[in-house]
Enzyme design. Structure first.
Site, short mmCIF file in Angstrom:
data_model
loop_
_atom_site.label_atom_id
_atom_site.label_comp_id
_atom_site.label_asym_id
_atom_site.label_seq_id
_atom_site.Cartn_x
_atom_site.Cartn_y
_atom_site.Cartn_z
N ARG A 36 29.28 -21.51 86.26
CA ARG A 36 29.08 -22.94 85.99
C ARG A 36 29.85 -23.81 86.99
NH1 ARG A 36 29.13 -23.72 79.39
NH2 ARG A 36 26.87 -23.69 79.13
N LYS A 193 28.01 -18.79 67.88
CA LYS A 193 27.83 -20.10 67.26
C LYS A 193 26.67 -20.05 66.28
CE LYS A 193 29.47 -22.39 71.44
NZ LYS A 193 29.07 -23.16 72.62
N GLY A 369 22.78 -23.84 74.49
CA GLY A 369 22.17 -24.63 73.43
C GLY A 369 21.21 -25.67 74.00
C1 3PG Z 1 27.91 -24.53 75.93
O1 3PG Z 1 28.70 -23.70 76.37
O2 3PG Z 1 26.92 -24.21 75.25
C2 3PG Z 1 28.11 -25.98 76.29
O3 3PG Z 1 29.17 -26.11 77.16
C3 3PG Z 1 28.26 -26.83 75.06
O4 3PG Z 1 29.40 -26.46 74.33
P1 3PG Z 1 29.48 -26.79 72.79
O5 3PG Z 1 28.46 -25.92 72.11
O6 3PG Z 1 30.88 -26.48 72.38
O7 3PG Z 1 29.13 -28.26 72.60
MG MG Z 2 26.58 -21.99 74.41
#
Ligand code: 3PG
Ligand code: MG
Length: 391
Positions: A36, A193, A369
């Site tokens: 990134r 997540k 995401g």
């Molecule tokens: C990611 O890694 O998906 C982005 O940097 C967004 O991060 P976040 O899900 O903590 O908002």
């Molecule tokens: Mg991510």
């Protein structure tokens, strides 16, 4: 609707504030995967060449707002940036009240998520950020699905707001690839997540032909299928939703397969012992940390016949070698597949880096995401505000 682009603006002598997604994995103060950061370099170089003073903003991790946390400091990112740009990059700890900067300099503002109001998209905070610059450049495609002060409110209040080259290129490339994907379209959604992604799965499941889930999300599906998940990361309150998704997938002729075997440990640690188990044999004190070899084989088979593969999120804790075999097998299966493959997300890029398959992925996106939401057909909030500002 279109957006203003940084490459079309006169940046000479201007103070520009670029929001980038420099959210990269860091271990013991060192960046462990810099894809990134690498991706953000051309934007910075273009701005410098055009005669701008360059201020950069990014988040790192998900720290508690309103307090400084050394663990989430952008210090390691500043060092890596400085190496890649071959020039000093000053990390500014307190920057909201103003930044002293001259043309040709690069300053990195400390983690935007230390500021109160960032997540809530505070107008007051956005105004302070906007006041730092002549032009705000949104270049963080990976964070474009978040309406936060540094991605949205700042764009609303800046004298001028535009899209950086990285963001513009991502939107262009993904739009082309996902408009009419070659079928079958297979999506792999993994990572830790859980809840944020389970909702994404709902609309994804109607767009893709096959959905493979991994990581914490898979654990919720394993529980929904009636198996024990022990102490694993999963979401009890989303089990019904997982059941509904599995049933809906079956009805529409596709499938969300549940792992037949898994890799377990008794603790989450670098030196934890890994045990392969049938999914029905998970004990109450087990942590599921990867898919098992039989499951990996089945998934590889699915990937072989895919026309398009969209990959976001590892299927196990690949940072620890004994729990990385699942993600490694998937990586190689994607690399070997003749499908058009799109991969994205911080952890996914780190896995691609680790298994050295970047050249074999058709398109690597810096978004995780964000690109899933883009695939869902959603208008990303950070892009929405740029469109509004360009009218
Ligand atoms: C990611 O890694 O998906 C982005 O940097 C967004 O991060 P976040 O899900 O903590 O908002
Ligand atoms: Mg991510």
């Amino acid at each position: 609707m279109s957006v203003k682009k940084m490459v079309d603006l006169d940046l000479s002598g201007k103070k520009i504030l670029i929001r980038q997604d420099l959210n990269v994995p860091v271990k013991e103060g060192v960046v462990t995967s810099d894809l990134r950061i690498q991706a953000s370099i051309p934007t910075i170089q273009h701005a410098l060449k055009s005669g701008a003073a360059v201020m950069l903003m990014s988040h790192l991790g998900r720290p508690t707002e309103g307090e400084y946390d050394e663990e989430a400091s952008l210090k390691p990112v500043a060092s890596r940036l400085s190496e890649l740009l071959d020039m000093p990059v000053r990390l500014e700890k307190d920057w909201l009240e103003g930044i002293d900067i001259s043309q040709g300099e690069v300053v990195l503002c400390e983690n935007v998520r230390f500021n109160t109001g960032e997540k809530k998209n505070s107008d007051e905070l956005g105004q302070k950020m906007a006041a730092l610059c002549d032009i705000f450049v949104m270049d963080a495609f990976g964070t474009a699905h978040r309406a936060q002060a540094s991605t949205h409110s700042v764009a609303k209040h800046a004298s001028e707001a535009c899209a950086g080259p990285l963001l513009a290129n991502e939107l262009d490339a993904l739009g082309k690839a996902l408009n009419a994907p070659k079928k079958p379209l297979v999506a792999i959604v993994g990572g830790s997540k859980v809840s944020t992604k389970l909702t994404v799965l709902d609309s994804l499941s109607t767009k893709v032909d096959q959905l493979i889930v991994g990581g914490g999300i898979a654990n919720t599906f394993i529980a929904a299928a009636g198996y024990q998940v022990g102490k694993s990361l999963y979401e009890a309150d989303l089990i019904d939703e997982a059941k509904r998704l599995m049933a809906a997938a079956k009805e529409s002729g596709s499938d969300i397969p549940v792992p037949v075997d898994v890799v377990c440990a008794k603790e989450f640690a670098d030196n934890a012992e890994a045990t392969i188990k049938n999914v029905s044999d998970v004990d109450a004190d087990d942590l599921i940390l990867d898919i098992g070899p039989e499951t990996a084989k089945q998934y590889a088979e699915i990937l072989k016949s895919a026309g398009t593969i969209v990959w976001n999120g590892p299927v196990g804790v690949f940072e620890i070698d004994q729990f990385g075999e699942g993600t490694k097998s998937m990586s190689f299966a994607i690399a070997e597949s003749s499908a058009f493959s799109i991969a994205g997300g911080g952890d996914t890029l780190a896995a691609i880096d680790k298994y050295e398959i970047k050249d074999k992925i058709s398109y690597t996106s810096t978004g995780g995401g964000a690109f899933l939401e883009f695939l869902e057909g959603k208008l990303l909030p950070a892009v929405d505000i740029l469109q509004q500002r360009s009218q």
